[in-house]
Design a protein around this motif. Structure first.
Motif, PDB file in Angstrom:
ATOM      1  N   PHE A  99       0.857  -1.183   0.000  1.00  0.00           N
ATOM      2  CA  PHE A  99       0.000   0.000   0.000  1.00  0.00           C
ATOM      3  C   PHE A  99       0.899   1.241   0.000  1.00  0.00           C
ATOM      4  N   LEU A 222       3.219   0.602   6.332  1.00  0.00           N
ATOM      5  CA  LEU A 222       2.684   1.454   5.263  1.00  0.00           C
ATOM      6  C   LEU A 222       3.574   2.689   5.058  1.00  0.00           C
ATOM      7  N   THR A 223       3.794   3.400   6.147  1.00  0.00           N
ATOM      8  CA  THR A 223       4.592   4.627   6.023  1.00  0.00           C
ATOM      9  C   THR A 223       6.054   4.273   5.710  1.00  0.00           C
ATOM     10  N   GLN A 226       6.243   3.787   2.060  1.00  0.00           N
ATOM     11  CA  GLN A 226       6.294   5.079   1.356  1.00  0.00           C
ATOM     12  C   GLN A 226       7.706   5.653   1.421  1.00  0.00           C
ATOM     13  N   GLN A 346      -8.852  12.373   7.148  1.00  0.00           N
ATOM     14  CA  GLN A 346      -7.472  11.958   6.822  1.00  0.00           C
ATOM     15  C   GLN A 346      -7.120  12.317   5.384  1.00  0.00           C
ATOM     16  N   GLN A 347      -8.092  12.178   4.495  1.00  0.00           N
ATOM     17  CA  GLN A 347      -7.804  12.444   3.085  1.00  0.00           C
ATOM     18  C   GLN A 347      -8.043  13.903   2.696  1.00  0.00           C
ATOM     19  N   TRP A 351      -3.047  15.515   2.862  1.00  0.00           N
ATOM     20  CA  TRP A 351      -1.739  14.869   2.996  1.00  0.00           C
ATOM     21  C   TRP A 351      -1.291  14.135   1.729  1.00  0.00           C
ATOM     22  N   ASN A 352      -2.185  13.320   1.183  1.00  0.00           N
ATOM     23  CA  ASN A 352      -1.758  12.500   0.055  1.00  0.00           C
ATOM     24  C   ASN A 352      -1.419  13.299  -1.180  1.00  0.00           C
ATOM     25  N   MET A 355       2.003  13.987  -0.605  1.00  0.00           N
ATOM     26  CA  MET A 355       2.785  12.767  -0.815  1.00  0.00           C
ATOM     27  C   MET A 355       3.011  12.542  -2.303  1.00  0.00           C
ATOM     28  N   ASN A 381       6.899  11.295   8.387  1.00  0.00           N
ATOM     29  CA  ASN A 381       5.632  10.559   8.492  1.00  0.00           C
ATOM     30  C   ASN A 381       5.854   9.219   9.198  1.00  0.00           C
ATOM     31  N   TYR A 456       0.388  15.308  11.212  1.00  0.00           N
ATOM     32  CA  TYR A 456      -0.522  14.394  10.518  1.00  0.00           C
ATOM     33  C   TYR A 456      -0.306  12.956  11.008  1.00  0.00           C
ATOM     34  N   GLY A 461      -3.283  10.587  10.655  1.00  0.00           N
ATOM     35  CA  GLY A 461      -2.709   9.599   9.745  1.00  0.00           C
ATOM     36  C   GLY A 461      -2.830   8.180  10.297  1.00  0.00           C
ATOM     37  N   TRP A 465      -7.322   4.235  11.312  1.00  0.00           N
ATOM     38  CA  TRP A 465      -7.179   2.793  11.044  1.00  0.00           C
ATOM     39  C   TRP A 465      -7.508   1.942  12.259  1.00  0.00           C
ATOM     40  N   ASN A 487     -12.157   6.514   2.788  1.00  0.00           N
ATOM     41  CA  ASN A 487     -10.741   6.857   2.683  1.00  0.00           C
ATOM     42  C   ASN A 487     -10.318   6.929   1.215  1.00  0.00           C
TER      43      ASN A 487
HETATM   44  O1  LIG Z   1      -2.606   6.129   7.168  1.00  0.00           O
HETATM   45  C1  LIG Z   1      -2.052   6.258   5.907  1.00  0.00           C
HETATM   46  C2  LIG Z   1      -0.749   7.015   5.968  1.00  0.00           C
HETATM   47  O2  LIG Z   1      -0.900   8.123   6.719  1.00  0.00           O
HETATM   48  C3  LIG Z   1      -0.202   7.322   4.620  1.00  0.00           C
HETATM   49  O3  LIG Z   1       0.890   8.161   4.714  1.00  0.00           O
HETATM   50  C4  LIG Z   1      -1.219   7.874   3.660  1.00  0.00           C
HETATM   51  O4  LIG Z   1      -0.649   8.018   2.414  1.00  0.00           O
HETATM   52  C5  LIG Z   1      -2.453   7.013   3.600  1.00  0.00           C
HETATM   53  O5  LIG Z   1      -3.422   7.555   2.753  1.00  0.00           O
HETATM   54  C6  LIG Z   1      -3.029   6.845   4.963  1.00  0.00           C
HETATM   55  O6  LIG Z   1      -4.174   6.046   4.897  1.00  0.00           O
END
Ligand SMILES: O[C@H]1[C@H](O)[C@@H](O)[C@H](O)[C@@H](O)[C@H]1O
Length: 581
Positions: A99, A222-223, A226, A346-347, A351-352, A355, A381, A456, A461, A465, A487
């Motif tokens: 992800f 996840l982070t 990234q 969150q969205q 933030w994204n 990203m 992050n 965040y 962030g 979840w 989300n």
């Molecule tokens: O919890 C996650 C996280 O914070 C990621 O950095 C972000 O890209 C996702 O969309 C999010 O769901």
């Protein structure tokens, strides 16, 4: 009804017997009688009621109300975490990594793709490539919950691996824009399935006492994914066709996960759903090494009882009943408002878009090695997700949210002002900067984007979840599915409109817009998000029964924490009890 309980019992200062399950304490008195607990009562009354019923000490039962994992109170105490659970968590979390990696590499790839897809990419093209994955994830995420019940969590994970592979191969070999977009879409199917199944899988195999933290481990992967994507992106920035290698690398973790899962089982709950009780017992036995056969059998029996509680003979009927239950029962509806609300926040706080487009943004404010700056942002992050891991239970979810969101608002406001002074305009395919080159406003933007990332990751962030704790078991699948879909829908909207927003309302306006949303979100969380750390799942539903009950939740959370603190001074005595109700 007779139930076997193998757990630890100890006495609190008042001599009342308590059962301990890691961080959770069940007052033996009264907790089983959730139907008798008046949900309209304030927590004070709720507590009183528990106290009143405490007189009747023999007539008690630690009864899980709506979470099959609550039954782990029977068998998890005094058990070390088995290596088997660690392996399962580790392998399932690869979905979290995928992800993160697959949503992370696009930022670097967009910069280095150049004309490799047959033409110079427009902002619209970049938006499509970015949004295709979110669209795929949205579609797959909506269906994944039902597929997981029909065909199994493991099958879904294997399917997501196939999607990851097809998507990666399509992209690596792409020489046209549309092939690349198709590859991103198919990869999105994999991401969507993984984003839903991995936390679900982990929560179903995890002992209750560590379930919250294990969920955050998925966020760490996840982070981390990234971050690694940005790292590899930076390394491959100037390599010819480096972006193809970047995409190709994603095949490694997915092949690893696929291979491992060929040899690993599904969750006990799924086996029980399918009537394969032997297999369910086998997985439980491996998960709880010290549990007696009797306890394993008891656990399987409870899973069966909870499984039967979902009404409806056909899948459609079941889903329909769940949807009705979710929307008509006030506590569930509030849970849904919170779950979807947090995922939306969150969205929609942007933030994204940072990203995905941070490379592009940093280039326009004068950083030649923009990928390196992106690494710092995604590293922040990751680091602050780690801070969230340690503070989510101790400081509390509500507190970290209410630190994070105002912090984000402040950082966004400063970025908006800095963008105004830097004077960027997005025209057509290129960005025009009034004061070209590296400027002090550029530094301000970088610093405050990093601060934004920290605030965040600390709160919004990570906290959304934890969504599964909001819903009772009978509507958890469909509830978390809707929250997850919120989300991805938010992610889709923001990532597909961000560059257009930069063009039409200027970067300054875009950041001001996100700041306003972050500010409104703070108000939402202040009034609607109760403190849930340390609370029993049944207490969460009681809290949500007649309102959001913020004050009561805070008092109760405080009380539970004090009890945990008191417990640490007490002596644990493992016992085996038969409790009758
Ligand atoms: O919890 C996650 C996280 O914070 C990621 O950095 C972000 O890209 C996702 O969309 C999010 O769901």
């Amino acid at each position: 009804m007779v139930r076997g309980e193998s757990t630890s019992s100890l006495q609190d200062s008042a001599g009342n017997s308590m059962l301990v399950d890691g961080e959770d304490i069940h007052h033996k008195r009264g907790l089983q009688k959730d139907s008798k607990i008046d949900g309209s009562a304030s927590v004070a009354r709720f507590e009183e009621e528990i106290d009143d019923k405490g007189e009747d000490k023999d007539n008690v039962l630690i009864k899980p109300v709506n979470d099959e994992d609550d039954t782990s109170v029977m068998i998890t105490f005094n058990q070390g975490i088995s290596p088997f659970i660690i392996v399962l968590t580790f392998v399932a979390s690869i979905s979290g990594f995928m992800f993160g990696y697959d949503t992370g590499y696009i930022s670097s790839a967009l910069i280095s793709i150049g004309t490799d897809l047959g033409r110079e990419l427009t902002y619209g093209d970049k938006e499509i490539l970015t949004a295709a994955t979110s669209l795929g994830a949205l579609i797959a995420g909506l269906l994944a919950g039902i597929a997981a019940d029909l065909y199994g969590r493991k099958t879904c994970i294997l399917l997501s691996n196939v999607m990851f592979c097809i998507g990666a191969i399509l992209q690596t070999a792409a020489f046209s824009f549309w092939q690349m977009a198709a590859g991103r879409l198919v990869m999105g199917f994999g991401v969507g399935i993984g984003s839903l199944i991995s936390p679900l899988f982990i929560s179903e195999i995890a002992p209750k006492m560590i379930r919250g933290r294990l969920t955050v481990i998925n966020s760490l992967w996840l982070t981390g994914g990234q971050l690694i994507a940005y790292g590899c992106g930076a390394g491959l920035n100037h390599v010819h066709n480096g972006w193809r290698i970047l995409v190709g690398l994603s095949l490694i973790p997915t092949v690893v996960q696929f291979t491992c899962f060929l040899f690993l089982p599904d969750t006990p709950r799924y086996y029980v759903m399918k009537g394969n009780l032997d297999k369910a017992s086998e997985v439980l036995r491996k998960s709880y090494r010290n549990a007696s056969d009797e306890l394993i059998a008891q656990k399987v029996k409870e899973l069966m009882e909870l499984n039967n509680s979902i009404p409806g003979k056909t899948v459609t009927r079941k889903v329909w009943n769940m949807l009705r239950e979710l929307h008509t029962k006030p506590a569930n509806l509030r849970a849904l408002i919170i779950g979807c609300g947090l995922q939306g926040i969150q969205q929609f706080t942007g933030w994204n878009s940072l990203m995905y487009f941070s490379g592009t943004i940093f280039e326009t404010v004068g950083f030649s090695n923009s990928s390196a700056v992106s690494i710092v942002v995604s590293g922040t992050n990751f680091l602050f997700t780690l801070v969230a891991f340690f503070s989510i239970d101790k400081i509390g979810r509500r507190t970290i949210l209410l630190i994070g969101l105002p912090g984000m608002t402040m950082a966004l406001v400063v970025c908006s002002i800095a963008f105004h002074f830097i004077g960027i305009k997005f025209v057509g395919n290129s960005a025009e900067v009034t004061h070209s080159g590296f400027s002090s406003w550029g530094i301000v933007i970088i610093v405050f984007i990093i601060l934004f990332a920290a605030f965040y990751a600390l709160g919004i962030g990570t906290v959304p979840w934890q969504q599964s704790e909001l819903f009772p078991q009978n509507v958890r699948g469909v509830g978390t599915s809707l929250a997850t879909a919120t989300n991805w829908a938010g992610c889709l909207v923001i990532s597909s409109t961000f560059l257009t927003m930069l063009q039409n309302i200027t970067p300054s306006g875009t950041f001001a817009f996100f700041a306003a949303l972050a500010c409104i979100s703070t108000v939402f969380c202040y009034f609607c998000y109760p403190e849930l750390s340390g609370l029993e799942l049944e207490e969460i539903q009681t809290i949500l029964k007649d309102g959001f009950n913020i004050k009561e939740s805070q008092m109760l959370a405080k009380k539970r924490k004090q009890q945990v603190a008191t417990m640490s001074n007490l002596k644990f005595e493992p016992t085996h009890e038969i409790v009758e109700a």
